[in-house]
Design a protein around this motif. Structure first.
Motif, PDB file in Angstrom:
ATOM      1  N   ILE A 107       0.516  -1.436   0.224  1.00 33.51           N
ATOM      2  CA  ILE A 107      -0.266   0.137  -0.383  1.00 33.51           C
ATOM      3  C   ILE A 107       0.755   1.224  -0.534  1.00 33.51           C
ATOM      4  N   ASP A 108       1.886   1.488   0.681  1.00 29.75           N
ATOM      5  CA  ASP A 108       3.146   2.286   1.085  1.00 29.75           C
ATOM      6  C   ASP A 108       3.867   2.135   1.134  1.00 29.75           C
ATOM      7  N   PRO A 109       4.818   2.307   0.373  1.00 27.25           N
ATOM      8  CA  PRO A 109       6.797   1.483   0.906  1.00 27.25           C
ATOM      9  C   PRO A 109       7.188   2.849   1.850  1.00 27.25           C
ATOM     10  N   ARG A 110       6.253   3.901   2.258  1.00 27.84           N
ATOM     11  CA  ARG A 110       6.983   4.300   3.048  1.00 27.84           C
ATOM     12  C   ARG A 110       6.751   4.784   4.558  1.00 27.84           C
ATOM     13  N   ASN A 111       5.647   2.928   4.706  1.00 31.76           N
ATOM     14  CA  ASN A 111       5.175   2.401   5.809  1.00 31.76           C
ATOM     15  C   ASN A 111       5.650   1.728   6.946  1.00 31.76           C
ATOM     16  N   SER A 112       6.386   1.745   7.952  1.00 26.60           N
ATOM     17  CA  SER A 112       6.660  -0.332   8.779  1.00 26.60           C
ATOM     18  C   SER A 112       5.378   0.475   9.630  1.00 26.60           C
ATOM     19  N   ALA A 113       5.366  -0.963  10.263  1.00 28.46           N
ATOM     20  CA  ALA A 113       4.144  -1.824  10.959  1.00 28.46           C
ATOM     21  C   ALA A 113       5.311  -1.638  12.905  1.00 28.46           C
ATOM     22  N   GLY A 114       4.975  -1.375  13.659  1.00 28.19           N
ATOM     23  CA  GLY A 114       5.484  -1.334  14.724  1.00 28.19           C
ATOM     24  C   GLY A 114       6.150  -1.893  15.388  1.00 28.19           C
ATOM     25  N   LEU A 115       7.539  -3.444  15.263  1.00 32.33           N
ATOM     26  CA  LEU A 115       7.701  -3.796  16.422  1.00 32.33           C
ATOM     27  C   LEU A 115       8.485  -3.785  18.132  1.00 32.33           C
ATOM     28  N   THR A 116       8.527  -4.626  18.108  1.00 34.78           N
ATOM     29  CA  THR A 116       9.324  -4.443  19.710  1.00 34.78           C
ATOM     30  C   THR A 116      10.956  -4.514  19.949  1.00 34.78           C
ATOM     31  N   SER A 117      11.547  -4.057  20.253  1.00 33.44           N
ATOM     32  CA  SER A 117      12.975  -4.284  20.185  1.00 33.44           C
ATOM     33  C   SER A 117      13.504  -5.012  20.788  1.00 33.44           C
ATOM     34  N   LYS A 118      14.304  -5.790  20.425  1.00 35.72           N
ATOM     35  CA  LYS A 118      14.985  -7.169  21.208  1.00 35.72           C
ATOM     36  C   LYS A 118      16.193  -6.647  21.936  1.00 35.72           C
ATOM     37  N   THR A 119      16.393  -5.301  22.334  1.00 30.60           N
ATOM     38  CA  THR A 119      17.936  -4.878  22.841  1.00 30.60           C
ATOM     39  C   THR A 119      17.605  -3.747  23.673  1.00 30.60           C
ATOM     40  N   THR A 120      18.442  -3.683  24.955  1.00 32.65           N
ATOM     41  CA  THR A 120      18.081  -2.695  25.510  1.00 32.65           C
ATOM     42  C   THR A 120      18.837  -1.716  25.447  1.00 32.65           C
ATOM     43  N   GLY A 121      19.650  -2.272  24.219  1.00 31.72           N
ATOM     44  CA  GLY A 121      20.691  -0.966  23.714  1.00 31.72           C
ATOM     45  C   GLY A 121      20.463  -0.259  22.723  1.00 31.72           C
ATOM     46  N   TRP A 122      21.028   0.328  22.344  1.00 35.14           N
ATOM     47  CA  TRP A 122      21.250   0.887  21.025  1.00 35.14           C
ATOM     48  C   TRP A 122      21.581   0.342  19.392  1.00 35.14           C
ATOM     49  N   ASP A 123      21.511  -0.684  19.491  1.00 32.95           N
ATOM     50  CA  ASP A 123      22.162  -1.978  18.518  1.00 32.95           C
ATOM     51  C   ASP A 123      20.957  -1.126  17.044  1.00 32.95           C
ATOM     52  N   MET A 124      21.612  -0.556  15.592  1.00 34.05           N
ATOM     53  CA  MET A 124      19.891  -0.536  15.695  1.00 34.05           C
ATOM     54  C   MET A 124      19.806  -2.017  14.602  1.00 34.05           C
ATOM     55  N   ASP A 125      20.032  -2.669  14.828  1.00 37.13           N
ATOM     56  CA  ASP A 125      20.130  -4.235  13.901  1.00 37.13           C
ATOM     57  C   ASP A 125      19.368  -5.267  14.870  1.00 37.13           C
ATOM     58  N   GLN A 126      19.446  -4.619  16.228  1.00 36.57           N
ATOM     59  CA  GLN A 126      18.718  -5.713  16.885  1.00 36.57           C
ATOM     60  C   GLN A 126      17.297  -4.319  17.208  1.00 36.57           C
ATOM     61  N   ILE A 127      17.034  -3.486  17.061  1.00 33.57           N
ATOM     62  CA  ILE A 127      15.589  -2.220  17.309  1.00 33.57           C
ATOM     63  C   ILE A 127      15.207  -2.969  16.375  1.00 33.57           C
ATOM     64  N   THR A 128      15.377  -3.066  15.354  1.00 31.63           N
ATOM     65  CA  THR A 128      14.365  -3.509  14.073  1.00 31.63           C
ATOM     66  C   THR A 128      15.129  -4.198  13.042  1.00 31.63           C
ATOM     67  N   PRO A 129      14.532  -5.375  12.077  1.00 33.73           N
ATOM     68  CA  PRO A 129      15.394  -6.489  11.569  1.00 33.73           C
ATOM     69  C   PRO A 129      16.203  -5.572  10.662  1.00 33.73           C
ATOM     70  N   GLY A 130      17.183  -5.293  10.423  1.00 31.38           N
ATOM     71  CA  GLY A 130      17.757  -4.988   9.334  1.00 31.38           C
ATOM     72  C   GLY A 130      17.626  -2.812   9.586  1.00 31.38           C
ATOM     73  N   ARG A 131      18.701  -2.431   8.693  1.00 29.08           N
ATOM     74  CA  ARG A 131      19.141  -0.752   9.275  1.00 29.08           C
ATOM     75  C   ARG A 131      17.576   0.011   7.802  1.00 29.08           C
ATOM     76  N   LEU A 132      16.602   0.833   8.560  1.00 26.18           N
ATOM     77  CA  LEU A 132      16.421   1.041   7.254  1.00 26.18           C
ATOM     78  C   LEU A 132      17.351   2.937   6.977  1.00 26.18           C
ATOM     79  N   ARG A 133      17.195   2.682   5.657  1.00 30.25           N
ATOM     80  CA  ARG A 133      17.700   3.174   5.375  1.00 30.25           C
ATOM     81  C   ARG A 133      16.408   4.271   4.345  1.00 30.25           C
ATOM     82  N   ILE A 134      17.032   5.761   4.232  1.00 28.88           N
ATOM     83  CA  ILE A 134      15.697   7.128   4.062  1.00 28.88           C
ATOM     84  C   ILE A 134      16.724   7.911   3.941  1.00 28.88           C
ATOM     85  N   GLU A 135      16.678   8.214   1.997  1.00 29.97           N
ATOM     86  CA  GLU A 135      17.333   9.262   1.573  1.00 29.97           C
ATOM     87  C   GLU A 135      17.329  10.818   1.997  1.00 29.97           C
ATOM     88  N   GLY A 136      18.018  11.422   1.316  1.00 32.32           N
ATOM     89  CA  GLY A 136      18.192  12.845   1.571  1.00 32.32           C
ATOM     90  C   GLY A 136      16.789  13.375   1.088  1.00 32.32           C
TER      91      GLY A 136
END
Length: 269
Positions: free
Chosen positions: A27-56
Motif C-alpha cells: 500500500i505504501d512503502p514509506r510506512n512500516s508496522a511498529g515492532l518491539t525491540s530486541k535490545t536494551t541498548g542502541w544496536d540498530m540491527d537489534q532494534i528493528t530487523p535490518g537498518r532502514l535507509r532514508i534518503e535525503g
C-alpha cells in the motif's frame, strides 16, 4: 493488464498482484508496522530487523498500535560519517502532533541520534524525516522499547545522577569528565509546554550534536536522549526556549563509564 476501477481494487486484489510484498509495502512503502525491540541498548540491527535507509529529503513512518506500551525507541545514524539532519514527529490522530523533535549531528556515525519518545499508550504514528540534502542519507530504527530501557525516563528521576531546575528563557552549561562514555539526559515539565534545545559541545562553543524539542505536555511526552561522549572536553548546554512561566527540570546520569583515571565530573550550576 486490464486496469480495475479503484473501488474494486480491494486488499485481496493487492495480495494477488503483489505476492512478495508485505501488507504495508504493497500500500505504501514509506510506512512500516511498529515492532518491539530486541535490545536494551542502541544496536540498530537489534532494534528493528535490518537498518532502514532514508534518503535525503524523504521520510518514513512507523505505525504503533500496542496500547499496553508507552515508549518508543528511535535511533538514527549516518552510514558514511556524514552529518545527519532529521525531524521526528509523533502523530496522534489525523491532525495532532503533540511531540516534534529536530535533531542534528555533525557526524552521524560518531554521534548518532538516540531518543525515547512517549506514546501516551495510544495508537500513534512516528514520522522520521531526513531534512538533509539528497547526498546525506541516514539509517533508521524505530520500535517499542523493552525493560529496563523503557523505564529509563522514570528511573533517571529517582537516581542520584544529577538534576537542575531551569527557568524559561535561561541557559545552563554542564561540563563533565572524560570518564563518561555515554550520558542519558531528560528534559521534562510538570505537564506544561516543553520547548527547549539541548546541545553536546566539545570545546568552546563547538556543537557536535543538538536537539530542539516542542511538546504540548513535557510530562507524558518529555525529551529523553542518549549522548555518546567518548573523549575529553565534553559539556552539555541546555536552553529553555519557552517564556518565563514555563520552567523545566533537567536530569542526567552516566550510563557507560570508561577511563576511571580521567577524574570526576564537575557540574557548573
Amino acid at each position: 493488464m486490464k486496469l480495475l476501477p479503484a473501488t474494486l481494487l480491494a486488499a485481496s486484489s493487492l495480495s494477488s498482484l503483489f505476492p512478495n510484498a508485505t501488507a504495508f509495502s504493497a500500500i505504501d512503502p514509506r510506512n512500516s508496522a511498529g515492532l518491539t525491540s530486541k535490545t536494551t541498548g542502541w544496536d540498530m540491527d537489534q532494534i528493528t530487523p535490518g537498518r532502514l535507509r532514508i534518503e535525503g529529503e524523504t521520510r518514513h513512518t512507523f505505525s504503533f498500535g500496542d496500547t499496553s506500551s508507552d515508549c518508543v525507541q528511535v535511533a538514527l545514524e549516518s552510514p558514511n560519517d556524514r552529518p545527519v539532519a532529521s525531524e521526528i514527529n509523533l502523530w496522534l490522530g489525523p491532525d495532532y502532533t503533540p511531540f516534534s523533535l529536530y535533531a542534528h549531528s555533525e557526524n552521524g556515525s560518531m554521534y548518532p541520534i538516540q531518543s525515547l519518545i512517549g506514546t501516551k499508550g495510544k495508537y500513534v504514528n512516528v514520522e522520521l524525516k531526513n531534512t538533509g540534502s539528497k547526498t546525506f542519507p541516514m539509517n533508521a530504527a524505530c520500535a517499542y522499547a523493552i525493560p529496563p530501557l523503557s523505564s529509563a525516563v522514570k528511573d533517571i528521576v529517582t537516581d542520584n545522577g544529577g538534576s537542575a531546575y531551569i527557568d524559561g528563557g535561561a541557559i545552563r552549561m554542564y561540563p563533565f569528565s572524560a570518564e563518561v562514555d555515554q550520558l542519558q539526559v531528560l528534559l521534562k515539565t510538570d505537564g506544561k509546554l516543553l520547548k527547549a534545545k539541548i546541545e553536546l559541545l566539545n570545546g568552546p562553543n563547538n556543537v557536535k550534536q543538538e536537539y530542539e524539542v516542542y511538546a504540548s505536555s513535557g510530562d507524558v511526552t518529555s525529551l529523553f536522549v542518549v549522548f555518546e561522549t567518548k573523549g575529553a572536553g565534553n559539556s552539555i548546554r541546555v536552553k529553555n526556549l519557552a517564556s518565563q512561566e514555563y520552567p523545566l527540570d533537567f536530569y542526567w546520569r552516566a550510563s557507560v563509564m570508561g577511563n576511571k583515571d580521567a577524574g570526576q565530573p564537575m557540574w557548573n550550576y
